[in-house]
Design a protein around this motif. Structure first.
Motif, short mmCIF file in Angstrom:
data_model
loop_
_atom_site.label_atom_id
_atom_site.label_comp_id
_atom_site.label_asym_id
_atom_site.label_seq_id
_atom_site.Cartn_x
_atom_site.Cartn_y
_atom_site.Cartn_z
N ALA A 582 15.52 -0.75 -13.15
CA ALA A 582 16.57 -0.11 -12.36
C ALA A 582 17.55 0.73 -13.19
CB ALA A 582 17.33 -1.16 -11.55
N PRO A 583 17.96 0.30 -14.40
CA PRO A 583 18.90 1.14 -15.17
C PRO A 583 18.34 2.53 -15.45
CG PRO A 583 18.82 -1.07 -16.09
CD PRO A 583 17.74 -1.01 -15.06
N SER A 585 16.59 4.32 -13.39
CA SER A 585 16.68 5.13 -12.17
C SER A 585 18.09 5.68 -11.96
CB SER A 585 16.25 4.31 -10.96
OG SER A 585 17.21 3.31 -10.67
N ARG A 586 19.08 5.09 -12.63
CA ARG A 586 20.46 5.51 -12.41
C ARG A 586 20.87 6.68 -13.30
NH1 ARG A 586 21.05 -0.28 -11.53
NH2 ARG A 586 21.60 -0.69 -13.72
N ASP A 588 21.06 10.40 -14.30
CA ASP A 588 21.02 11.67 -13.57
C ASP A 588 19.84 12.52 -14.05
OD1 ASP A 588 21.95 13.62 -11.77
OD2 ASP A 588 22.89 14.71 -13.43
N GLY A 610 19.14 1.48 -3.85
CA GLY A 610 19.47 2.68 -4.59
C GLY A 610 18.45 3.06 -5.64
N MET A 611 17.46 2.19 -5.87
CA MET A 611 16.44 2.50 -6.88
C MET A 611 15.30 3.25 -6.20
SD MET A 611 14.26 -0.08 -9.33
CE MET A 611 13.13 0.55 -10.57
N GLU A 706 18.86 8.39 -21.58
CA GLU A 706 19.96 9.31 -21.26
C GLU A 706 20.08 10.38 -22.35
OE1 GLU A 706 24.22 8.88 -19.04
OE2 GLU A 706 23.60 7.27 -20.41
#
Length: 722
Positions: A582-583, A585-586, A588, A610-611, A706
């Protein structure tokens, strides 16, 4: 082992006891006449009526003792013999008679002194030496019993019963070759005796002469179809010979007339288990337990069948039930440890294996299981020590050798590691060393001008990782073919035209040599610094173009896979839940694309709120060919993030950027500590710092992702100046 029942009886008088006075002769004559006529009840009445005569002279007391023994009144006989001995301490017959009576009362230890005194006075008493041997064997004095029966045979070389009994004692002493010689002599004298044949077979089995043991058990069973001990032995010999179908058939025959015979039910279930017919084995164990609910062997083996079916929670419950029946049964603790290992309950598993080891300190299987747990706990030196102990106990223990080999590879000790890894289990759960190949095995000899076929084995990840060596065979001057499973044939054609891909070599195929795919690193003397991490597979161009259009442009495309094979023996500690990703998918601009097929894909329906994970549709790798679409999709991705599964090897083989989440104690191929791997230049490893902690792994991945996404964004256009 069981011996035939032997009658213990006093022998002939030596020396002759003195007769009573003349006035008692008539009484004793009538008493002896009663004995000859079988009128023992009348005789005992006379003994009770004339104790004045009986107790006055040793011969009369001795005769009364004989009559009491004949009537089964051993305790009263002991008193009469004792009176005779008190009157005449060195009369051999009375001493021998009391010894026999004491032995019949189960007082073998008390009988010994009388036997020894009697035999000092009458050393030629054959039956005395024979019964003395039986008293000694009852006290577990096997060596002394051997000596007693040797004295019998010195006096009577044709004494078949002494030969049979001495053989039993020799077996108890571990001297089975000598025991078999005695059994053979006894059978030659006594003929085909079922007990002698059965006991002979037991000694043969201990010497691993299983074919001969089977013949001897079968002969005993043929003499008496109700002799179930012999049938059990024959079934055990068939199991030892790995003739599991025949063992099961024999058990079925026994069960046809003895449906509750526990040994046949147990062996039938075990035979089905060895044939990998685990559901059928489970049904047999369940049926047997319905008849014998307190049989710890059945309860334990039921747990083993459940374990093989991947039903680990039920297997654990079955192991606990077996332990409740008998906590001293080591195999039940081993079964519990195996299931706890599969459930990643490593601390509990170690406790279970430790308990099993306290009960069976020389059990190679237990030591091997304990070593695997220690390896998973990262206690590598202790694990190596346990593997070594297991191998010392059983030098043929393939599982211990193969697991030690993989641990050495993990530690970077490639030379010894590859050698021991040759003992891995392949093709029908037989050690590689026992497989008979159609062609000579290649071990690294020069190949120029020769033909060689690579044989498939192990899992999909292994095939993808080690197929890199097939082009090297061609480069060494060989005509190379790779006999791979049909599902991989299409993707393996990406190895290039120099490697022939075959899914079924014709019966008349004639290669100069062969090699199994996981033996190629050893044959090439692979070391960490000789591995090439360059790509060696390529996706089909038309499929790449197809999936480029399907995926479309835009976003930083990250393919993810979170679960490996659904096979019951797969290492599920390598799997991470989809939610752990999940991290990623967050971040941007990141698009997560599922590469998961079959087992584990159902987690998409319960992804965290939200995923968003893109699915590639029902036609994604839907045919018989594995990885064809997956390879093409990977070629269109910016990154693959996966747990340790075949997707990692596919991405690395294609040279595509891949991040691999590695459990705390990893598979051997990833070695220790390093973030890179010599196997794939394009791979980066993210290791668990704490056992079972995936959150930290994916948090670190998210930070790195990221940065990667930021670096991939085009720089803003520079403003022009006016």
């Amino acid at each position: 082992m069981k011996s035939r029942p032997r009658k213990t009886r006093p022998g002939k008088t030596r020396p002759e006891l003195s007769r009573p006075p003349a006035d008692s002769e008539l009484f004793l004559a009538t008493l002896m006449a009663d004995v000859r006529d079988g009128s023992l009840h009348v005789a005992t009445q006379k003994i009770d009526a004339r104790r004045d005569i009986i107790d006055a002279h040793p011969f009369a007391s001795y005769l009364a003792g004989l009559i009491r023994v004949a009537k089964g009144e051993e305790e009263r006989a002991i008193a009469h013999f004792g009176r005779a001995i008190a009157l005449s301490p060195e009369h051999a017959q009375a001493l021998y008679g009391r010894a026999v009576a004491l032995q019949k009362c189960g007082r073998a230890r008390d009988a010994l002194a009388d036997y020894e005194a009697s035999l000092r006075l009458d050393p030629a008493n054959v039956e005395g030496w024979f019964n003395y041997g039986e008293a000694l064997i009852a006290l577990q004095r096997h060596s002394d019993a051997c000596d007693a029966w040797t004295r019998v045979l010195a006096l009577a070389p044709g004494h078949a019963a002494a030969l049979g009994n001495r053989a039993l004692a020799l077996h108890a002493l571990g001297r089975d070759a000598e025991a078999i010689a005695d059994y053979d002599r006894a059978i030659a004298l006594a003929g085909a005796d079922k007990a002698l044949l059965r006991n002979r077979a037991v000694s043969l089995a201990r010497l691993a002469r299983h074919e001969e043991a089977l013949a001897s058990f079968a002969q005993a069973f043929a003499l008496d179809a109700a002799y179930l001990d012999a049938a059990d032995g024959a079934a055990a010999a068939l199991m030892a010979l790995r003739r599991f179908d025949e063992a099961g058939a024999l058990c079925d025959h026994v069960l046809s007339f003895a449906p509750d015979h526990g040994s046949a039910l147990l062996t039938k279930g075990n035979a089905l288990h060895e044939l990998k017919r685990f559901e059928e084995a489970l049904a047999v164990f369940d049926a047997a337990l319905a008849r014998a609910a307190d049989d710890v062997r059945l309860a334990t083996n039921r747990g083993m069948a459940l374990f093989e079916l991947g039903r680990f929670d039920e297997a654990h419950a079955a192991a606990l039930a077996a332990i409740a029946i008998d906590a001293s049964f080591a195999l039940a603790w081993r079964c519990r440890g195996m299931t706890e290992l599969r459930r990643a309950e490593l601390d509990q598993a170690l406790v279970s294996f430790d308990r099993a080891l306290r009960l069976e300190s020389a059990d190679a299987d237990v030591l091997c299981g304990r070593a695997i747990v220690l390896k998973e706990l990262g206690r590598y030196d202790e694990a190596l020590a346990d593997f070594d102990r297991a191998i010392a106990i059983d030098p043929r223990h393939a599982e211990a050798k193969a697991n030690k080999g993989s641990l050495l590879l993990l530690l970077g000790e490639f030379a010894e590691g590859w050698e021991l890894f040759e003992h891995r289990w392949v093709q029908g759960d037989r050690p590689k060393a026992e497989i008979a190949y159609r062609w000579p095995e290649w071990r690294g000899e020069p190949l120029a001008g020769k033909s060689i076929v690579v044989l498939d084995e192990a899992g999909l990840g292994d095939a993808l990782q080690f197929s890199r060596y097939a082009p090297l065979l061609a480069a060494a001057g060989a005509r190379a073919a790779y006999h791979c499973r049909p599902s991989l044939a299409r993707v393996m054609r990406g190895l290039g035209l120099n490697v022939e891909i075959v899914t079924a070599p014709p019966p008349d195929a004639n290669y100069d040599c062969c090699v199994t795919i996981c033996s190629l690193p050893r044959a090439f003397a692979t070391r960490a610094d000789t591995i090439s991490g360059r790509p060696y597979l390529r996706a089909e161009p038309e499929r790449v173009a197809h999936w480029r259009e399907r995926l479309g442009d835009g976003g930083f495309k990250v393919g993810i896979a979170w679960h490996g094979s659904s096979h019951s023996r797969s290492d599920h500690t390598r799997a991470a839940p989809l939610s752990a990703f999940a991290p990623l998918s967050r971040i941007d601009g990141v698009r997560l694309v599922s590469l998961q097929k079959n087992f584990g894909a159902e987690q998409l329906r319960s992804a965290p709120a939200g995923m968003r994970v893109e699915s590639l549709g029902a036609d994604f790798d839907c045919g018989a060919d594995a990885f064809v679409d997956t390879a093409a999709v990977i070629a269109n991705l910016d990154l693959v993030v996966t747990i340790d599964t075949s997707i990692a090897h596919l991405a690395g083989a294609l040279g595509q950027k891949v991040w691999i989440a590695i459990k705390h104690s990893p598979e051997w191929r990833w070695m220790l500590e390093r973030e890179d791997t010599p196997w794939y230049d394009s791979a980066r490893l993210f290791r668990q710092e704490r056992r079972g902690d995936w959150d930290d792994v994916f948090s670190r991945m998210a930070r790195e992702l990221e940065r990667a996404v930021h670096a991939a964004r085009p720089a803003p256009a520079a403003r022009s100046t006016r």
